[in-house]
Design an enzyme around this catalytic site. Structure first.
Site, PDB file in Angstrom:
ATOM      1  N   ARG A  33     -15.830   0.903  50.372  1.00 58.08           N
ATOM      2  CA  ARG A  33     -16.891   1.914  50.298  1.00 58.08           C
ATOM      3  C   ARG A  33     -17.563   2.134  51.647  1.00 58.08           C
ATOM      4  NH1 ARG A  33     -18.489  -0.301  45.147  1.00 58.08           N
ATOM      5  NH2 ARG A  33     -20.217  -1.396  46.144  1.00 58.08           N
ATOM      6  N   ASP A  60     -15.006   6.050  48.065  1.00 54.88           N
ATOM      7  CA  ASP A  60     -15.888   5.619  46.987  1.00 54.88           C
ATOM      8  C   ASP A  60     -15.370   6.203  45.678  1.00 54.88           C
ATOM      9  OD1 ASP A  60     -17.974   5.189  45.162  1.00 54.88           O
ATOM     10  OD2 ASP A  60     -19.497   5.308  46.728  1.00 54.88           O
ATOM     11  N   ALA A  81     -10.202  -0.576  41.800  1.00 53.26           N
ATOM     12  CA  ALA A  81     -11.631  -0.251  41.902  1.00 53.26           C
ATOM     13  C   ALA A  81     -12.128   0.384  40.611  1.00 53.26           C
ATOM     14  CB  ALA A  81     -11.864   0.707  43.069  1.00 53.26           C
ATOM     15  N   THR A  82     -13.313  -0.035  40.201  1.00 55.23           N
ATOM     16  CA  THR A  82     -13.940   0.579  39.030  1.00 55.23           C
ATOM     17  C   THR A  82     -15.456   0.445  39.165  1.00 55.23           C
ATOM     18  OG1 THR A  82     -13.894   0.682  36.592  1.00 55.23           O
ATOM     19  CG2 THR A  82     -14.006  -1.501  37.574  1.00 55.23           C
ATOM     20  N   TYR A 161     -19.301  -1.007  30.527  1.00 59.85           N
ATOM     21  CA  TYR A 161     -18.064  -1.413  31.183  1.00 59.85           C
ATOM     22  C   TYR A 161     -16.892  -1.363  30.213  1.00 59.85           C
ATOM     23  CZ  TYR A 161     -14.759  -4.295  33.819  1.00 59.85           C
ATOM     24  OH  TYR A 161     -13.651  -4.766  34.476  1.00 59.85           O
ATOM     25  N   LYS A 165     -13.700   1.095  30.748  1.00 61.33           N
ATOM     26  CA  LYS A 165     -12.364   0.547  30.951  1.00 61.33           C
ATOM     27  C   LYS A 165     -11.405   1.004  29.856  1.00 61.33           C
ATOM     28  CE  LYS A 165     -11.081  -1.862  33.771  1.00 61.33           C
ATOM     29  NZ  LYS A 165     -10.482  -1.522  35.097  1.00 61.33           N
ATOM     30  N   GLY A 188      -6.806 -10.768  31.382  1.00 67.80           N
ATOM     31  CA  GLY A 188      -7.801 -11.636  30.786  1.00 67.80           C
ATOM     32  C   GLY A 188      -8.832 -12.063  31.814  1.00 67.80           C
ATOM     33  N   LEU A 189      -9.688 -12.980  31.422  1.00 63.97           N
ATOM     34  CA  LEU A 189     -10.697 -13.533  32.334  1.00 63.97           C
ATOM     35  C   LEU A 189      -9.972 -14.341  33.400  1.00 63.97           C
ATOM     36  CD1 LEU A 189     -13.789 -13.313  32.311  1.00 63.97           C
ATOM     37  CD2 LEU A 189     -13.856 -15.516  31.120  1.00 63.97           C
ATOM     38  N   VAL A 190     -10.217 -14.002  34.673  1.00 62.11           N
ATOM     39  CA  VAL A 190      -9.417 -14.556  35.766  1.00 62.11           C
ATOM     40  C   VAL A 190     -10.194 -15.632  36.519  1.00 62.11           C
ATOM     41  CG1 VAL A 190      -8.108 -14.016  37.852  1.00 62.11           C
ATOM     42  CG2 VAL A 190      -8.261 -12.326  36.002  1.00 62.11           C
TER      43      VAL A 190
END
Length: 327
Positions: A33, A60, A81-82, A161, A165, A188-190
């Site tokens: 950004r 951006d 990017a999100t 979120y 997503k 998954g949760l990383v």
């Protein structure tokens, strides 16, 4: 020496991905950004081979047309990017969902117009793959790629979120076969490791019980309530899955990425087993008694192999947090 493009270059996964792409010999375009941010630019410029094979662009997600120049000439695009928070001073979109959907739309269309991009790999989230029954009265027996999170959930935490997503993933998949191939990796949760100087939000949620952080633990439990259990993956496996998706010409469509599917109480057990001196507060240990099964095998059927199991993911995440002074 093919060119590839990575959005959100200094993010947790993106920075790790760029590191490995450079090591494998790719020329990498990446966006940030703000190119005047010396610490963020320095993180990427300090990577091996960055001087000769990394080019940075300022862009951006709230101005998705910024990405066209970075995409030009690339064979593969990784969109990581999100927007996490809505910028109220930006009148272009009313919320993060509109920004995220517009972002994937512009990037997908830029890939098609480029005439060089073969495949767009989108980093999605298992938050968009909830096995909840439509009215949130219960769960399906199995979680797999057919599961989509209902958009009228009663959850407040992270709802924006989740909504963004889910809709962004559906939007990007609609471009599959329209001049490009699209792969969506719902991760998954990383946890496990980082090249950043701080613990990522994902890893912090994963080890929230070890951190004795009630607010983070609430986030972990929200994910557990959304997906019935907590899908987890090691960052190295997640990065390998992204590169596998790029290099496997037969791969397109949606894939869930998680090596293990645990209850939060099982995560607490693994923490205590490997780090007995860490105190976990009783209020941060709750057994939901849920028995939903993990049914996603699409990635492995194509020949992908997870190298890290739950015990190693937890061990490495705690070790990383200790190295960074969080524990």
């Amino acid at each position: 020496m093919e060119k590839v493009f990575v959005t959100g270059g200094v993010g947790y996964l993106a920075s790790f991905l760029i590191k490995h792409l450079l090591e494998r010999g790719y020329i990498v375009h990446a966006t940030l950004r703000d190119l005047s941010n010396a610490s963020k630019v320095g993180l990427l410029k300090g990577l091996a081979h960055a001087k000769t094979r990394l080019k940075l662009f300022e862009a951006d997600i709230y101005n998705p047309s910024d990405f066209a120049a970075a995409i030009r000439g690339c064979a593969f695009v990784f969109h990581l990017a999100t927007p996490l928070h809505h910028y109220d001073n930006n009148p272009q979109y009313k919320d993060t969902t509109e920004a995220a959907v517009a972002g994937v739309k512009i990037i997908a269309e830029s890939c098609i117009k480029s005439k060089t991009v073969k495949k767009l790999i989108y980093t999605a989230s298992v938050m968009a793959a909830s096995p909840l029954i439509g009215d949130a009265s219960g769960y399906k027996d199995v979680v797999d790629e057919t599961c989509w999170t209902p958009l009228d959930l009663p959850y407040k935490m992270y709802f924006d979120y989740i909504h963004s997503k889910t809709l962004a993933e559906k939007e990007v998949l609609s471009y599959n076969g329209l001049g490009i191939e699209v792969v969506s990796l719902a991760c998954g949760l990383v946890g496990g490791e980082t090249i950043q100087s701080f613990v990522s939000d994902s890893m912090a949620l994963l080890i929230s019980q070890a951190l004795s952080d009630g607010i983070l633990y609430k986030g972990l439990r929200s994910l557990e309530d959304l997906d019935s259990k907590v899908p987890i993956a090691h960052v190295q496996d997640v990065i390998d899955a992204h590169i596998f998706a790029m290099e496997n010409s037969n791969m397109n469509g949606r894939f869930l990425v998680a090596s293990d599917f645990l209850k939060s109480v099982e995560i607490a057990y693994l923490i205590k087993k490997q780090y007995p001196y860490i105190t976990i507060l009783p209020k941060l240990v709750e057994d939901t008694k849920r028995e939903t099964k993990w049914g996603s095998t699409k990635l492995e059927q194509l020949g992908f192999h997870y190298k890290f199991g739950a015990a190693q993911i937890i061990y490495d995440s705690i070790a990383c947090a200790k190295r960074l002074g969080v524990i």
